[in-house]
Design an enzyme around this catalytic site. Structure first.
Site, short mmCIF file in Angstrom:
data_model
loop_
_atom_site.label_atom_id
_atom_site.label_comp_id
_atom_site.label_asym_id
_atom_site.label_seq_id
_atom_site.Cartn_x
_atom_site.Cartn_y
_atom_site.Cartn_z
N GLY A 112 0.72 -1.09 -0.05
CA GLY A 112 -0.01 0.16 0.09
C GLY A 112 0.81 1.25 -0.07
O GLY A 112 0.23 2.43 -0.49
N GLU A 115 1.73 1.79 -3.43
CA GLU A 115 0.26 2.18 -4.16
C GLU A 115 -0.18 3.50 -3.99
O GLU A 115 -0.45 4.30 -4.89
CB GLU A 115 -0.62 1.26 -3.91
CG GLU A 115 -0.47 -0.22 -4.53
CD GLU A 115 -1.61 -1.07 -3.81
OE1 GLU A 115 -2.15 -1.74 -4.72
OE2 GLU A 115 -1.49 -1.47 -2.62
N GLU A 135 2.59 -8.53 -2.32
CA GLU A 135 1.12 -9.02 -1.66
C GLU A 135 1.17 -10.68 -2.13
O GLU A 135 0.38 -11.24 -1.45
CB GLU A 135 0.00 -8.16 -2.38
CG GLU A 135 -0.25 -7.00 -1.67
CD GLU A 135 0.75 -5.57 -2.28
OE1 GLU A 135 0.20 -4.51 -2.12
OE2 GLU A 135 1.38 -6.03 -2.88
#
Length: 260
Positions: A112, A115, A135
């Site tokens: 994240g 991201e 992930e």
């Protein structure tokens, strides 16, 4: 608004958001995502703010990932809702913000965290930065836009490799792939960001917001980016900034934009 997980500063038109969870390597939990949404929203609505910087506290991590403890026992439905809400209130929200956002990647930007950095309009990194989407090593895939933005930025093949291997790349590799624009020492990261922000702030904030809209249109399904560019280009002609910019050029002086 009082924040528990982030620090927010506004200094001479430069907004700075620092994710401040050093004991968790600035991992994103739901509360932090909510706070980031409000911080970005507030800075974007403040007309005095021309550029927003986002970074992580300390030198170890920008954001080391999501807080896995929050969703380890989620159902299929819960997982889908988590990704949808996160994309709506933070990742897509930042990408489409009218105020330019620069990510200062200091240390780890994983999952994240990467991201979030990719949702920003562009990225600079310290030479100790490490980036990746790990992930698949947890039995899941990137859910905050990683499978979409990483191929857009570095190409499908390399993005597939990084996602499938759950590997990390160095700051220099990230620059080589086009994921970050500059790599500097940790000490030079903020000075570089301030210089870049200064260059941006000399230009029309109205025109910049329309440029963001036009560039983003190219990556949206069912949207013709060229048409968006034409619309936004034409809209510029009705702004005070356009009048000032063209007048200043013809009068051979520096423009003083009213940002209207």
């Amino acid at each position: 608004m009082n924040f528990e997980n982030i620090l927010v500063d506004n200094n001479n038109g430069l907004g700075t958001i620092t994710i401040n969870r050093p004991k968790k390597l600035n991992a994103l939990n739901k509360a932090t995502i909510e706070e980031l949404h409000h911080a970005f929203k507030n800075l974007n609505e403040d007309k005095s703010v021309k550029v927003i910087l986002i970074t992580g506290s300390g030198e170890k991590a920008f954001v080391a990932g999501a807080d896995i403890s929050e969703f380890a026992h989620f159902s299929v439905q819960d997982g889908g809702k988590l990704a949808a809400k996160g994309q709506e209130i933070l990742f897509d929200f930042v990408e489409n913000l009218s105020t330019p956002v620069i990510a200062l990647v200091n240390g780890f930007a994983l999952g994240g965290g990467l991201e979030l950095a990719m949702a920003c309009h562009f990225r600079i990194a310290s030479d100790n930065a490490k980036m990746g989407l790990p992930e698949t090593s947890l039995g899941v895939i990137p859910g905050y836009g990683g499978t979409q933005r990483l191929p857009q930025l570095i190409g499908k093949g390399k993005a597939m490799e990084l996602i499938m291997t759950a590997g990390m790349i160095s700051a220099d590799e990230a620059k080589e792939y086009g994921l970050v624009n500059y790599v500097v020492t940790p000490e030079d990261l903020f000075p570089l960001a301030e210089r870049l922000a200064g260059k941006i702030m000399r230009n029309s904030s109205v025109a910049i917001s329309k440029a963001i809209n036009a560039v983003n249109a190219n990556f949206k399904d069912g949207v013709n980016g060229f048409n968006t560019e034409i619309e936004q280009f034409g809209a510029c002609f009705g702004t005070a900034d356009f009048k000032e910019g063209t007048t200043a050029f013809l009068e051979k002086r520096k423009a003083t934009f009213p940002n209207k």
